[in-house]
Structures are given as C-alpha cells and as structure tokens.
Scaffold this motif. Structure first.
Motif, mmCIF file in Angstrom:
data_model
loop_
_atom_site.group_PDB
_atom_site.id
_atom_site.type_symbol
_atom_site.label_atom_id
_atom_site.label_comp_id
_atom_site.label_asym_id
_atom_site.label_seq_id
_atom_site.Cartn_x
_atom_site.Cartn_y
_atom_site.Cartn_z
ATOM 1 N N ARG A 284 -58.058 -94.434 -6.565
ATOM 2 C CA ARG A 284 -57.004 -93.425 -6.424
ATOM 3 C C ARG A 284 -55.830 -94.019 -5.637
ATOM 4 N NH1 ARG A 284 -61.666 -90.702 -4.768
ATOM 5 N NH2 ARG A 284 -60.946 -90.962 -2.635
ATOM 6 N N ASP A 285 -54.652 -93.429 -5.832
ATOM 7 C CA ASP A 285 -53.475 -93.890 -5.096
ATOM 8 C C ASP A 285 -53.268 -93.113 -3.805
ATOM 9 O OD1 ASP A 285 -52.576 -91.444 -6.022
ATOM 10 O OD2 ASP A 285 -50.694 -92.225 -6.840
ATOM 11 N N MET A 286 -54.212 -92.212 -3.482
ATOM 12 C CA MET A 286 -54.109 -91.386 -2.283
ATOM 13 C C MET A 286 -55.505 -91.153 -1.744
ATOM 14 S SD MET A 286 -51.849 -89.600 -0.441
ATOM 15 C CE MET A 286 -50.444 -89.229 -1.478
ATOM 16 N N ASN A 287 -55.677 -91.255 -0.427
ATOM 17 C CA ASN A 287 -56.960 -90.949 0.195
ATOM 18 C C ASN A 287 -56.705 -90.489 1.620
ATOM 19 O OD1 ASN A 287 -59.769 -90.702 0.435
ATOM 20 N ND2 ASN A 287 -59.993 -92.778 1.196
ATOM 21 N N GLU A 288 -57.333 -89.391 1.982
ATOM 22 C CA GLU A 288 -57.209 -88.831 3.323
ATOM 23 C C GLU A 288 -55.745 -88.669 3.740
ATOM 24 O OE1 GLU A 288 -59.675 -91.068 6.011
ATOM 25 O OE2 GLU A 288 -61.468 -90.690 4.816
ATOM 26 N N GLY A 289 -54.920 -88.205 2.802
ATOM 27 C CA GLY A 289 -53.527 -87.909 3.097
ATOM 28 C C GLY A 289 -52.587 -89.091 3.157
ATOM 29 N N ALA A 290 -53.059 -90.274 2.821
ATOM 30 C CA ALA A 290 -52.204 -91.469 2.869
ATOM 31 C C ALA A 290 -52.182 -92.156 1.510
ATOM 32 C CB ALA A 290 -52.698 -92.441 3.938
ATOM 33 N N GLY A 291 -51.038 -92.719 1.168
ATOM 34 C CA GLY A 291 -50.939 -93.500 -0.052
ATOM 35 C C GLY A 291 -51.773 -94.763 0.058
ATOM 36 N N VAL A 292 -52.361 -95.161 -1.045
ATOM 37 C CA VAL A 292 -53.182 -96.375 -1.088
ATOM 38 C C VAL A 292 -52.542 -97.321 -2.100
ATOM 39 C CG1 VAL A 292 -55.445 -97.314 -1.687
ATOM 40 C CG2 VAL A 292 -55.290 -95.110 -0.495
ATOM 41 N N SER A 293 -52.177 -98.525 -1.625
ATOM 42 C CA SER A 293 -51.563 -99.503 -2.526
ATOM 43 C C SER A 293 -52.577 -100.481 -3.100
ATOM 44 C CB SER A 293 -50.444 -100.264 -1.814
ATOM 45 O OG SER A 293 -50.955 -100.949 -0.681
ATOM 46 N N GLU B 161 -58.927 -100.052 2.521
ATOM 47 C CA GLU B 161 -57.727 -99.619 1.824
ATOM 48 C C GLU B 161 -56.486 -100.125 2.548
ATOM 49 O OE1 GLU B 161 -59.162 -95.274 0.177
ATOM 50 O OE2 GLU B 161 -58.182 -95.374 2.142
ATOM 51 N N THR C 111 -52.741 -99.012 3.277
ATOM 52 C CA THR C 111 -51.868 -97.838 3.279
ATOM 53 C C THR C 111 -50.542 -98.218 3.941
ATOM 54 O OG1 THR C 111 -52.504 -97.005 5.456
ATOM 55 C CG2 THR C 111 -53.946 -96.409 3.600
#
Length: 150
Positions: free
Chosen positions: A37-46, A126, A128
């Motif tokens: 996913r590109d988002m986890n726990e409210g933060a963007g994941v690159s 991750e 972020t």
C-alpha cells in the motif's frame, strides 16, 4: 514445492495454472494476493523492504501449509512471498489452494494467510516522508489468527 521466498515478482495466472494443472479432482481454487500500500498508519509509504531469515522462514511457511492440509481436505497449496525492496502496488504474497469444494478452499486460504502474518519470520521496514520505520505486528492480525485456535 509448496513454499517459495524470492525477490522476483510472480504471475498469478501462471502460478494458479501450475497449481491445478492436470488434476481433474479440483473443483475450487482460492487465492489471495497481498500488495504494497502507499499509505500505512496515516503516513505515505514510498517503499517497503522485507527481510527474512533464510531457511527458518521457509520452514515456518511449510509448517503453516502442513497445518492447513491437516485441517482441510486440500489437493494442493502454494505460498510465494517476496523479499527485498518493493514499491507501492507491487505484489508481496500469494497464497493459493485447491480442493474439491469452495468452502474448504476459502477457509484454508484465509487460515494460511492469517498464520503467515503472525507466525512467519519476516521483518518490514517502510520509508515514509518522516524517514524509515519498522512495522510492528497488528493486533487485528493477532485477532484474525486467534480465531483458528483449537
């Protein structure tokens, strides 16, 4: 081999075709593909990096598949889990099972995935906007696995 840990991507169609090839008993195939996913726990994941302990990881996955075979009447099962650096939308994991009936296939596929998330030795990091962070196990994953306890 029912379990593979690899850096290379996998092709869902090819993997399922090989799993059921030539077995006329198969009436059901259930498969799950997990993605980054590109988002986890409210933060963007690159990006996400997955690490494992070679040998130990495969044995843990094989034990999970063996337990599923003991609980449900399966013809075959496959787990492919990727390691290394992955990007959002990349495939991470494939769990696929074959059986005579859909109920057993669905249940076994879900069981394998739930136990994989809680019992297989993988470590996820991750990247972020705030920097890199290790991903802890989720309580929801533990709850999902707990429902299979005997």
């Amino acid at each position: 081999m029912p379990v593979r840990v690899q850096q290379e991507d996998f092709d869902l169609s090819s993997e399922v075709a090989q799993l059921r090839a030539g077995d006329a008993r198969v009436g059901a195939v259930a498969a799950f593909v997990g993605l980054v996913r590109d988002m986890n726990e409210g933060a963007g994941v690159s990006e996400m990096a997955l690490e494992h302990y070679p040998g130990m990881t495969e044995k843990a996955l094989e034990a999970i598949v063996a337990e599923a075979r003991g609980r449900w009447d399966l013809f075959d099962a496959l787990v492919v889990h990727r390691v290394g650096t992955l990007q959002p939308q990349d495939q991470i994991v494939l769990v696929a099972v074959t059986s005579a009936h859909r109920g057993e296939a669905f249940a076994a596929c879900e069981f394998i995935m739930d136990y994989l998330k809680t019992r297989a030795p993988f470590w996820k990091r991750e990247v972020t906007p705030a920097g890199a962070r290790w991903v802890d196990a989720r309580e929801s994953d533990e709850g999902a696995a707990a429902r299979w306890a005997r």
